[in-house]
Design an enzyme around this catalytic site. Structure first.
Site, PDB file in Angstrom:
ATOM      1  N   ARG A 111       0.839  -1.208   0.000  1.00  0.00           N
ATOM      2  CA  ARG A 111       0.000   0.000   0.000  1.00  0.00           C
ATOM      3  C   ARG A 111       0.881   1.267   0.000  1.00  0.00           C
ATOM      4  NH1 ARG A 111      -0.763   4.730   2.676  1.00  0.00           N
ATOM      5  NH2 ARG A 111      -0.409   3.695   4.673  1.00  0.00           N
ATOM      6  N   HIS A 130       5.457   4.308  12.747  1.00  0.00           N
ATOM      7  CA  HIS A 130       5.725   4.242  11.309  1.00  0.00           C
ATOM      8  C   HIS A 130       6.839   5.258  11.034  1.00  0.00           C
ATOM      9  CE1 HIS A 130       4.066   3.890   7.028  1.00  0.00           C
ATOM     10  NE2 HIS A 130       4.877   4.914   6.933  1.00  0.00           N
ATOM     11  N   HIS A 168      10.130   6.835   8.935  1.00  0.00           N
ATOM     12  CA  HIS A 168      10.755   6.999   7.622  1.00  0.00           C
ATOM     13  C   HIS A 168      12.245   7.214   7.812  1.00  0.00           C
ATOM     14  CE1 HIS A 168       6.937   8.262   5.162  1.00  0.00           C
ATOM     15  NE2 HIS A 168       6.863   7.047   5.664  1.00  0.00           N
ATOM     16  N   CYS A 171       9.682   9.503  -0.039  1.00  0.00           N
ATOM     17  CA  CYS A 171       9.101  10.602   0.707  1.00  0.00           C
ATOM     18  C   CYS A 171       8.696  11.677  -0.291  1.00  0.00           C
ATOM     19  CB  CYS A 171      10.117  11.145   1.710  1.00  0.00           C
ATOM     20  SG  CYS A 171       9.436  12.475   2.698  1.00  0.00           S
ATOM     21  N   ASN A 198       9.990   5.041   3.521  1.00  0.00           N
ATOM     22  CA  ASN A 198       9.700   4.005   4.497  1.00  0.00           C
ATOM     23  C   ASN A 198      10.943   3.233   4.937  1.00  0.00           C
ATOM     24  OD1 ASN A 198       6.839   4.286   4.629  1.00  0.00           O
ATOM     25  ND2 ASN A 198       6.702   3.362   2.599  1.00  0.00           N
TER      26      ASN A 198
HETATM   27 MG    MG Z   1       5.236   5.770   4.923  1.00  0.00          MG
END
Ligand code: MG
Length: 310
Positions: A13, A206, A208, A239, A248
């Protein structure tokens, strides 16, 4: 302290959503199957946002409906509103994620709503998902900084998380949307969230790796008792606020760290690397993640493992 960590895979996703080149539904399905084979048990599969907003995920209905689901694997899907929920329901979803942020400037540009309005929108979505006994996650993006307004007050971050919990999410995930976070912020968010009544078991992060701080932040989260982290196999998902920069955290990098630190997670590094190479091939570019390039490491022999040449 529990030594088991949940790795929440976001590659299919979040990893693919900003890719300009369309990825075939069959390739997405195969990618997800490889992730399951590698041992991943939570895989965010797609998003039921408007196909106009994210053309790459316009096949969400078909993908989810035709995905062969392995038992014991959760396949959450992103749902932005009631319409998205109806589509997810028709496609056979049983786990969802909703997406807001700690900064109005961000949500207004990203989803066209203030944070408050987004929570109003999610209320019936989460209520219906609860009725259906679906698993529910709420994202708080820009928890470490906003691309439009800069520093974000951790009190505001936690306030939004508390609202999501009150609306019935099972888990809150704090996102470092632009990859600016550092470990003291991780500790502060966890401390404040727990003080506000959110159990640490219901907190996820989450991160980065835009500025190279993702694994340091994971380590800080682990020390603070958090046991769920998002990552993307192959490090996909750039990003959008820093073109060309890393986005990510890569699943292979996370797995290496957790293995070395002695945390259990059930994910096989070689399997992740196979899935990472597959998706890099589909996207037509080399695998540039740290462990993707170096491989893992066998302390018994001193040799790298999981590289194509090894
Ligand atoms: Mg992300």
């Amino acid at each position: 302290m529990n030594d088991r960590v949940r790795i929440y895979e976001v590659g299919p996703r979040d990893g693919l959503q900003n890719e300009a080149l369309p990825v075939a539904t069959a390739d997405k399905r195969h990618f997800i199957e490889l992730l399951v084979r590698a041992g991943l048990r939570e895989i965010e599969a797609t998003s039921f946002v408007s196909p106009r907003a994210i053309p790459q995920l316009a096949d969400a209905d078909e993908l989810l409906a035709t995905l062969e689901r392995a038992s014991g694997v959760r396949y959450p899907v992103l749902v932005p509103n009631r319409h998205g929920l109806a589509r997810a329901e028709a496609a056979g979803a049983d786990a969802i994620a909703v997406f807001t942020a700690a900064s109005d400037a961000f949500t207004e540009r990203n989803i066209g709503l203030t944070v408050e309005a987004s929570l109003v929108e999610f209320a019936p979505v989460l209520a219906r998902a609860r009725e259906l006994a679906w698993w529910r996650r709420g994202y708080v993006s820009t928890a470490f900084g906003c691309p439009y307004t800069g520093r974000v007050d951790p009190a505001r971050v936690v306030e939004v998380a508390v609202r999501l919990v009150a609306l019935g999410v099972d888990e809150v995930c704090f996102g470092d949307t632009i990859g600016v976070g550092v470990p003291p912020q991780v500790r502060e968010i966890v401390t404040r969230a727990v003080e506000a009544g959110i159990p640490v078991e219901r907190i996820a992060f989450h991160f980065h790796d835009t500025r190279g701080t993702a694994l340091a932040n994971v380590a800080a989260g682990l020390e603070a008792g958090v046991r769920c982290f998002d990552s993307s196999t192959g490090g996909t998902g750039g990003c959008p606020y820093a073109p060309g920069a890393a986005g990510n955290l890569a699943t292979e990098d996370l797995v290496y760290l957790l293995d070395g630190m002695g945390f259990g997670h059930g994910v096989d590094l070689a399997g992740v690397l196979a899935a990472a190479r597959f998706i890099a091939g589909v996207l037509g570019r080399p695998l540039t993640t740290k462990v993707g390039q170096a491989g893992g490491w066998d302390p018994g022999t001193g040799q790298p493992v999981g590289r194509p040449s090894c």
